[in-house]
Design an enzyme around this catalytic site. Structure first.
Site, PDB file in Angstrom:
ATOM      1  N   PRO A  64      10.153 -33.812 -47.679  1.00  0.00           N
ATOM      2  CA  PRO A  64      11.152 -33.937 -48.749  1.00  0.00           C
ATOM      3  C   PRO A  64      10.501 -33.667 -50.097  1.00  0.00           C
ATOM      4  O   PRO A  64       9.275 -33.828 -50.236  1.00  0.00           O
ATOM      5  CB  PRO A  64      11.583 -35.402 -48.653  1.00  0.00           C
ATOM      6  CG  PRO A  64      10.416 -36.104 -48.059  1.00  0.00           C
ATOM      7  CD  PRO A  64       9.729 -35.120 -47.152  1.00  0.00           C
ATOM      8  N   ALA A 111      12.226 -26.462 -46.896  1.00  0.00           N
ATOM      9  CA  ALA A 111      12.344 -27.825 -47.424  1.00  0.00           C
ATOM     10  C   ALA A 111      12.972 -27.794 -48.828  1.00  0.00           C
ATOM     11  O   ALA A 111      14.191 -27.914 -48.963  1.00  0.00           O
ATOM     12  CB  ALA A 111      10.976 -28.485 -47.425  1.00  0.00           C
ATOM     13  N   ASP A 169      13.771 -20.389 -47.560  1.00  0.00           N
ATOM     14  CA  ASP A 169      15.222 -20.578 -47.674  1.00  0.00           C
ATOM     15  C   ASP A 169      15.534 -21.331 -48.964  1.00  0.00           C
ATOM     16  O   ASP A 169      16.684 -21.609 -49.251  1.00  0.00           O
ATOM     17  CB  ASP A 169      15.701 -21.386 -46.458  1.00  0.00           C
ATOM     18  CG  ASP A 169      17.222 -21.417 -46.316  1.00  0.00           C
ATOM     19  OD1 ASP A 169      17.861 -20.378 -46.587  1.00  0.00           O
ATOM     20  OD2 ASP A 169      17.770 -22.471 -45.944  1.00  0.00           O
ATOM     21  N   GLU A 208      17.935 -23.902 -57.956  1.00  0.00           N
ATOM     22  CA  GLU A 208      19.024 -23.461 -57.061  1.00  0.00           C
ATOM     23  C   GLU A 208      20.415 -23.807 -57.602  1.00  0.00           C
ATOM     24  O   GLU A 208      21.364 -23.092 -57.318  1.00  0.00           O
ATOM     25  CB  GLU A 208      18.836 -24.087 -55.675  1.00  0.00           C
ATOM     26  CG  GLU A 208      17.677 -23.484 -54.941  1.00  0.00           C
ATOM     27  CD  GLU A 208      17.620 -23.907 -53.486  1.00  0.00           C
ATOM     28  OE1 GLU A 208      18.382 -24.800 -53.084  1.00  0.00           O
ATOM     29  OE2 GLU A 208      16.796 -23.334 -52.757  1.00  0.00           O
ATOM     30  N   HIS A 213      19.456 -20.584 -49.014  1.00  0.00           N
ATOM     31  CA  HIS A 213      19.581 -21.994 -48.614  1.00  0.00           C
ATOM     32  C   HIS A 213      20.673 -22.152 -47.551  1.00  0.00           C
ATOM     33  O   HIS A 213      21.661 -22.872 -47.749  1.00  0.00           O
ATOM     34  CB  HIS A 213      19.855 -22.908 -49.819  1.00  0.00           C
ATOM     35  CG  HIS A 213      19.414 -24.323 -49.583  1.00  0.00           C
ATOM     36  ND1 HIS A 213      18.765 -25.089 -50.524  1.00  0.00           N
ATOM     37  CD2 HIS A 213      19.521 -25.112 -48.477  1.00  0.00           C
ATOM     38  CE1 HIS A 213      18.519 -26.288 -50.017  1.00  0.00           C
ATOM     39  NE2 HIS A 213      18.958 -26.314 -48.770  1.00  0.00           N
TER      40      HIS A 213
HETATM   41  C1  COI Z   1      19.589 -30.850 -47.023  1.00  0.00           C
HETATM   42  O1  COI Z   1      20.188 -31.328 -46.059  1.00  0.00           O
HETATM   43  O2  COI Z   1      18.767 -31.525 -47.660  1.00  0.00           O
HETATM   44  C2  COI Z   1      19.852 -29.466 -47.428  1.00  0.00           C
HETATM   45  O3  COI Z   1      19.013 -28.883 -48.039  1.00  0.00           O
HETATM   46  C3  COI Z   1      21.172 -28.870 -47.064  1.00  0.00           C
HETATM   47  C4  COI Z   1      21.945 -28.229 -48.183  1.00  0.00           C
HETATM   48  C5  COI Z   1      23.422 -28.156 -47.862  1.00  0.00           C
HETATM   49  C6  COI Z   1      21.753 -28.839 -49.513  1.00  0.00           C
END
Ligand code: COI
Length: 331
Positions: free
Chosen positions: A204, A232, A257, A262, A296
């Site tokens: 994360p 990530a 990705d 973003e 993403h």
């Molecule tokens: C997440 O689940 O953390 C993602 O990156 C998914 C996305 C729809 C923001």
């Protein structure tokens, strides 16, 4: 129980209706939540957001003023939510940590294998009419390669299993290592970086902790042929360092990705890459086909999107029944 749902994509609309077994009063908003449209949550008990929505202290204060008591996200990442600000205002926060991990793991595998077998390089040339078999396409095979998974949580371990099924040796790094198993061998970051042919990130983004985890120093330890994959967050790599490393062939390629800024990019169409917010993104993307970027879309599969909505409803159902969501975020 009124829920304002932000950032609702076309494919989600009918799913929200279909899965709404408890008859929540839903307001579906196509746009992502920002200070400008947070008033759509006025009178709602809860908002349901994603990682692309603005959820800083200023937005949260507005939400509290509107009477919103729950900020739940239907995704894993919570780096966009000022959890402390929410908790201080008595607002409960929850996420969905377990939507189909295959969705992200399979995209990660695809980016890894594409670069590992030099597919993007070869395809870019053949589509420009160059059908020569260039020495830069000469590759190893994945069953004799070593893959390093950084962040061995649900998604990381799912990807580890996929690579293991293909015969690769899989190393994994996590803060609290576990005993080795049939799938992975746990090791330190240094050893993982030195040994791996593909390095895949599944940690994360925690500001002040995991930002720029992969920078010049870490890249210097990697093999010159190594492929780095990031599904990530853009912030967990030093984008300048990665762009420089790919450009100078210090590593073999970067598949990602996720990029920087973003919020101002994903979901929009730009006339030219030069128009992208953040010059670092431009510098990185110039290295195509050795850098491959997707928008993403790791979560964007039928099972994952359905899970995100279904488990969000479970979070709400549990809250109404027991005062706590299934997956609370407390700090
Ligand atoms: C997440 O689940 O953390 C993602 O990156 C998914 C996305 C729809 C923001």
């Amino acid at each position: 129980f009124k829920i304002t749902v932000y950032n609702v994509r076309e494919v989600e609309t009918s799913l929200f209706e279909k899965l709404n077994k408890d008859d929540y009063d839903l307001t579906l908003v196509a746009e992502r939540m920002t200070l400008d449209n947070v008033d759509r949550a006025e009178g709602a008990d809860a908002v349901l957001i994603t990682a692309f929505d603005d959820c800083d202290a200023e937005v949260i204060e507005k939400l509290a003023g509107y009477g919103v008591k729950y900020i739940y996200t239907r995704v894993v990442g919570i780096n966009n939510i000022d959890v402390k600000a929410a908790r201080n205002l008595g607002i409960q926060v929850a996420n969905v940590p377990n939507y189909s991990p295959r969705a992200v793991a399979e995209l990660s595998l695809s980016l890894g294998l594409t670069l590992f077998r030099n597919v993007s390089r070869a395809a870019a040339n053949t589509h420009a009419g160059d059908f020569r078999l260039l020495p830069t396409y000469y590759a190893n095979e994945i069953h004799s390669a070593t893959v390093g998974i950084i962040g061995a949580g649900k998604i990381g371990m799912t990807e580890a299993k996929l690579y293991r099924a293909l015969g690769a040796q899989v190393l994994a790094y996590k803060r609290h290592p576990e005993p080795d198993n049939d799938v992975v061998k746990f090791t330190d970051l240094d050893n993982l970086l030195r040994k791996s042919d593909v390095v895949s990130l599944h940690i994360p983004y925690i500001p002040g902790q995991t930002g720029n985890l992969i920078g010049d120093e870490e890249i210097a330890k990697m093999k010159n042929s190594a492929i780095l994959v990031n599904t990530a967050r853009g912030q967990v790599v030093d984008t300048q360092a990665v762009a420089d490393a790919v450009k100078s062939n210090q590593i073999g390629g970067y598949g990602t990705d996720v990029i920087l800024d973003e919020d101002a990019i994903i979901g929009k169409q730009f006339d030219s890459l030069d128009d992208l917010p953040n010059q670092l993104n431009v510098e990185l993307m110039k290295n195509y086909p050795n850098v491959l970027v997707t928008p993403h879309m790791g979560f964007f599969t039928e099972p994952a999107v359905e899970d995100m909505i279904r488990i969000s409803f479970e979070n709400f159902a549990n809250t109404l029944a027991n005062g706590e969501p299934l997956y609370p975020i407390n700090e």
